[in-house]
Motif scaffolding. Structure first.
Motif, PDB file in Angstrom:
ATOM      1  N   ILE A   1       0.833  -1.221   0.000  1.00 16.45           N
ATOM      2  CA  ILE A   1       0.000   0.000   0.000  1.00 16.45           C
ATOM      3  C   ILE A   1       0.859   1.260   0.000  1.00 16.45           C
ATOM      4  O   ILE A   1       0.668   2.123  -0.861  1.00 16.45           O
ATOM      5  CB  ILE A   1      -1.000  -0.016   1.190  1.00 16.45           C
ATOM      6  CG1 ILE A   1      -2.043  -1.111   0.958  1.00 16.45           C
ATOM      7  CG2 ILE A   1      -1.694   1.332   1.326  1.00 16.45           C
ATOM      8  CD1 ILE A   1      -3.036  -1.274   2.093  1.00 16.45           C
TER       9      ILE A   1
ATOM     10  N   LEU B   1       0.828   3.958  -3.133  1.00 12.25           N
ATOM     11  CA  LEU B   1       0.467   5.363  -2.888  1.00 12.25           C
ATOM     12  C   LEU B   1       1.606   6.288  -3.300  1.00 12.25           C
ATOM     13  O   LEU B   1       1.379   7.350  -3.895  1.00 12.25           O
ATOM     14  CB  LEU B   1       0.138   5.573  -1.398  1.00 12.25           C
ATOM     15  CG  LEU B   1      -1.225   5.066  -0.920  1.00 12.25           C
ATOM     16  CD1 LEU B   1      -1.385   5.308   0.571  1.00 12.25           C
ATOM     17  CD2 LEU B   1      -2.349   5.739  -1.692  1.00 12.25           C
TER      18      LEU B   1
ATOM     19  N   GLY C   1       1.741   6.576  -7.083  1.00 11.09           N
ATOM     20  CA  GLY C   1       0.659   7.460  -7.532  1.00 11.09           C
ATOM     21  C   GLY C   1       0.994   8.914  -7.261  1.00 11.09           C
ATOM     22  O   GLY C   1       0.806   9.772  -8.123  1.00 11.09           O
ATOM     23  N   ALA C   2       1.535   9.184  -6.069  1.00 12.36           N
ATOM     24  CA  ALA C   2       1.854  10.559  -5.694  1.00 12.36           C
ATOM     25  C   ALA C   2       2.936  11.138  -6.597  1.00 12.36           C
ATOM     26  O   ALA C   2       2.894  12.321  -6.949  1.00 12.36           O
ATOM     27  CB  ALA C   2       2.289  10.609  -4.233  1.00 12.36           C
TER      28      ALA C   2
ATOM     29  N   LEU D   1       1.312  12.122  -9.804  1.00 12.29           N
ATOM     30  CA  LEU D   1       0.478  13.298  -9.542  1.00 12.29           C
ATOM     31  C   LEU D   1       1.351  14.550  -9.516  1.00 12.29           C
ATOM     32  O   LEU D   1       1.022  15.568 -10.128  1.00 12.29           O
ATOM     33  CB  LEU D   1      -0.252  13.131  -8.202  1.00 12.29           C
ATOM     34  CG  LEU D   1      -1.237  14.244  -7.845  1.00 12.29           C
ATOM     35  CD1 LEU D   1      -2.416  14.239  -8.800  1.00 12.29           C
ATOM     36  CD2 LEU D   1      -1.743  14.065  -6.415  1.00 12.29           C
TER      37      LEU D   1
END
Lengths: 742, 56
Positions: free
Chosen positions: B8, B12, B15-16, B19
């Motif tokens: 996890i 994350l 993904g960050a 982004l």
């Protein structure tokens, strides 16, 4: 317009999130001493403020807006894009961050949901729940910052904006998930808060895009004006800023470029696309001496132009200003919606409170009460209500501008939609306003081959440079037939009678062209056949010029002012729409009857003086109910009084004079069919407004009870609320693709 | 349980990172105009005909 006192400035407003905010800023600006008038357009977030420059300046206005918690930038079209871009970037980043956070919260929620059935280790469940809460924190704080700011600045001024129920709803959803996690509740929605923030942000961003499209039609007018131009200075051509050009400067425009300013052609000829004035992109030939309009496109050849009007006061600037004014003026339906939107947010809070109370009374658990109240707060949406009218009006005015119709106010659209009668003026409106030769009758037996030409040539020789409309038509006809029309030796004009010209020695070389009575008084007598032909032509409504050489009448020339090519179609379309068409003219009976017949108008009145026209318009209005509108169409020059007396005055503008003051709408390009276009577009616009308002009211009537009864959860409420704003905006944007029904 | 504690945070983080890259591009103005580039690519801006000066 220039008669209005004070100075005018534009303000670009930022941070307005709903109709309530517009209302508030507007009221605050109006209340400020020194401000004479202030109106804000919600659709493009621009304010137009007229103020007394002795009492305050632009900085004071900006300060006033900023004190309310919004940002304002004094408006200068060249600066317009920058703050808008910065806001759009920030909004996009917020949406993306919210999407990232909401997406992750959602998979956690899904895992927990499935785990609830499959059996999940309590340790894992607790960890996942806290992870979801951790991811929700930045979503409800940083991403939702615009809502918190909006709510706070409203509360500080003791006013409830739409952001207040939204933030309370978001906070409630978040608190519910934290409390539920601490209490180890079995089933719990973890994803509400973050996903609600994401959905509302997404809805506002999409709405911003749609709004930008609706205002695009006006902005595209500004785009037509190039920033720089090539000025021909004594040392040669130099590229300069268009703003720096002044009257009398010489400018060179290459093929394919836009004409920078209004001017007159000094050198060269080209075809121009003048769609901004006429709405038609059929190229128009412009030659030396012709006027050109800034913003039109030079299609073929290089032109040298003398500037006749600097860009700040030119046609394009006036057009843009008029369009913006039009979008600021609010129709009556909108004023009602504004009042409703203003009381909306407090009502929603009361409703949410009542819902919570009812559920508590029924013995529901505290968490359940909180969730239901949050759903009510989120689902209620005054934005759809506030957007319903301005979005449609802005799109319609933009579309009309593309069709060559300049509408001066949104209220014009509302009145046009209820048109029951159209009063047309004849000369210059229904007709072209210039004569054309219809028939040439040659006197005497068996006409010679070139006899018609001989009559025409004689007449043209005699008329010379006369400016009488029929004389102009005769000269043009003679030129187009290639006839030699060398100037006469001497010429005398006898006003009201005709022209006498000597082309050589002797009595037979005197030409006379004019009225029958005068020509006969000089001793020239027509034969019986010619007299009979003349009577018939006069009865048909044609104007006649008798042509005599010495004491012999050699023929007569009949001309008329032809009706516009699209007159018959325009009248037929009006009739099809159930609108009565009346032709009212000051001209004599036969001529008016001829024009009416050719255009297919049954009802006409001749010999009507300008004052009587006003009386006729008023009696026509009295004959219908107050809700019905009478439209007067004129050329805006000699019928200004009738235009002003009408419910809607439409001026058919000649050339580039698009800013006729007495008219509510101005049609460019001498296109009569623009009148049925305008009425049909108005009807469609009003239908869209009614659809929008009906939908917004219906949505709230359905959604609020659903949320209050617990059927609609906070998450669904957020989807419904965003969709309702989008539907209203989308329905309005459809007007941009409006086409006249075939 | 232990594999969740590893996967996890990693996902994350990934993904960050993406982004952050997108945000950087937005700040540079890459997404200011969604419609313009589609039209602009049709025109050859670099081939604007230059008017010959008075001396050439």
């Amino acid at each position: 317009m220039s008669a209005a006192p004070g100075r005018e400035t534009g303000l670009l407003l930022d941070g307005l999130s709903c109709a309530g905010c517009v209302n508030r800023v507007e009221r605050a600006l109006r209340a400020k001493p020194g401000v004479l008038e202030a109106t804000i357009n919600y659709t493009n977030h621009r304010a137009l403020v007229r103020y007394d420059p002795k009492a305050l300046d632009e900085a004071d206005l900006v300060g006033e807006v900023e004190a309310l918690g919004y940002r304002a930038v004094p408006y200068d079209p060249t600066l317009l894009d920058r703050p808008a871009h910065a806001t759009a970037r920030e909004a996009l980043i917020r949406v993306l961050v919210a999407a990232f956070l909401a997406g992750n919260v959602m998979w956690i929620a899904a895992a927990l949901y499935i785990g609830g059935y499959e059996g999940l280790d309590p340790e894992v469940r607790r960890t996942l729940r806290w992870l979801a809460i951790a991811l929700s924190v930045p979503a409800i704080s940083w991403c939702a910052l615009p809502f918190w700011r909006g709510a706070w600045s409203g509360l500080r001024r003791r006013e409830l904006t739409v952001d207040v129920p939204i933030t309370i709803g978001i906070a409630t959803s978040f608190v519910v998930s934290v409390v539920g996690t601490l209490a180890e509740t079995e089933h719990l929605y973890m994803d509400s808060a973050a996903v609600i923030v994401f959905l509302i942000l997404l809805g506002r961003t999409l709405e911003r895009g749609a709004r930008a499209r609706a205002t695009g039609a006006v902005d595209s007018l500004m785009d037509l004006s190039p920033d720089t131009a090539v000025r021909i200075a004594t040392e040669g051509p130099v590229r300069v800023a268009v703003d720096s050009l002044s009257r009398g400067d010489h400018v060179r425009v290459a093929a394919g470029e836009n004409i920078p300013v209004d001017g007159r052609i000094l050198c060269g000829s080209s075809e121009l696309d003048e769609a901004l004035i006429t709405g038609e992109s059929t190229p128009v030939l412009r030659r030396v001496g012709d006027r050109v309009v800034g913003g039109s496109t030079n299609l073929l050849g290089e032109l040298d132009i003398e500037v006749t009007e600097p860009s700040a006061t030119g046609t394009l600037a006036r057009l843009t200003e008029l369009l913006e004014r039009a979008q600021l003026a609010r129709p009556r339906v909108q004023q009602l919606a504004d009042r409703v939107a203003a009381v909306f947010a407090p009502s929603v809070l009361v409703l949410a409170g009542a819902t919570a109370l009812a559920w508590w009374w029924a013995g529901a658990a505290p968490l359940e009460i909180a969730i239901t109240a949050a759903a009510v707060l989120i689902v209620a949406c005054p934005c759809a209500l506030g957007l319903a009218t301005p979005a449609a009006v802005t799109a319609a005015i933009g579309r009309a501008a593309q069709l060559g119709i300049l509408i001066k106010s949104g209220a014009t659209l509302e009145r046009c939609a209820s048109t029951v009668a159209v009063v047309l003026d004849k000369t210059g409106t229904l007709t072209r306003g210039s004569f054309a030769i219809e028939e040439i009758v040659v006197a005497g037996p068996a006409a010679l081959q070139d006899a018609e030409d001989a009559v025409l040539q004689a007449a043209a020789l005699a008329e010379g440079a006369s400016t009488h409309p029929l004389a102009v038509a005769i000269r043009e006809a003679a030129e187009s037939r290639g006839l030699d029309c060398e100037a006469a030796l001497e010429r005398t004009t006898l006003p009201g009678r005709g022209v006498e010209a000597r082309v050589g020695p002797g009595a037979t070389n005197v030409l006379r062209v004019g009225a029958r009575a005068w020509v006969e008084s000089t001793g020239a007598r027509p034969d019986a056949a010619l007299a009979e032909a003349a009577d018939k032509l006069a009865e048909r409504g044609l104007s006649l010029a008798w042509v005599a050489r010495g004491s012999r009448v050699i023929g007569l020339i009949a001309g008329s002012d032809p009706v516009r090519d699209d007159a018959r179609r325009a009248v037929a379309r009006l009739e099809h729409m159930g609108i009565e068409t009346v032709l009212v003219s000051g001209d004599h009976f036969a001529a008016v009857r001829l024009a009416a017949q050719r255009a297919g108008i049954r009802d006409f009145a001749a010999g009507v003086a300008p004052e009587d026209k006003v009386a006729r318009v008023e009696s026509l209005r009295a004959a219908h109910s107050a809700a019905d509108a009478v439209v007067v169409v004129g050329d805006g020059i000699n019928d200004a009084a009738a235009l002003a007396a009408a419910d809607v005055g439409v001026a058919i503008a000649q050339g580039s004079d698009v800013t006729v003051h007495a008219a509510d709408a101005v049609v460019g390009g001498s296109r009569l069919e623009a009148v049925p276009d305008l009425i049909a577009l108005s009807r469609t616009t009003l239908r869209r407004i009614r659809e929008n308002l009906g939908f917004a009211v219906g949505y709230n009537l359905v959604a609020i009870p659903l949320a209050a009864t617990g059927i609609l959860e906070p998450l669904h409420a957020a989807i419904a609320m965003s969709l309702s704003s989008l539907i209203v905006t989308g329905n309005s944007v459809r007007l941009l693709r409006w086409k006249a029904p075939a | 349980m232990s594999f969740l504690a590893l996967t996890i945070p990693i996902s994350l983080l990934l993904g960050a990172i993406f982004l952050a890259l997108v945000i950087r591009e937005i700040r540079k103005g890459a997404f200011d105009d969604f419609e313009g580039p589609a039209h602009r690519m049709i025109f050859d801006d670099d081939e604007v005909p230059e008017r010959p000066g008075p001396d050439t």
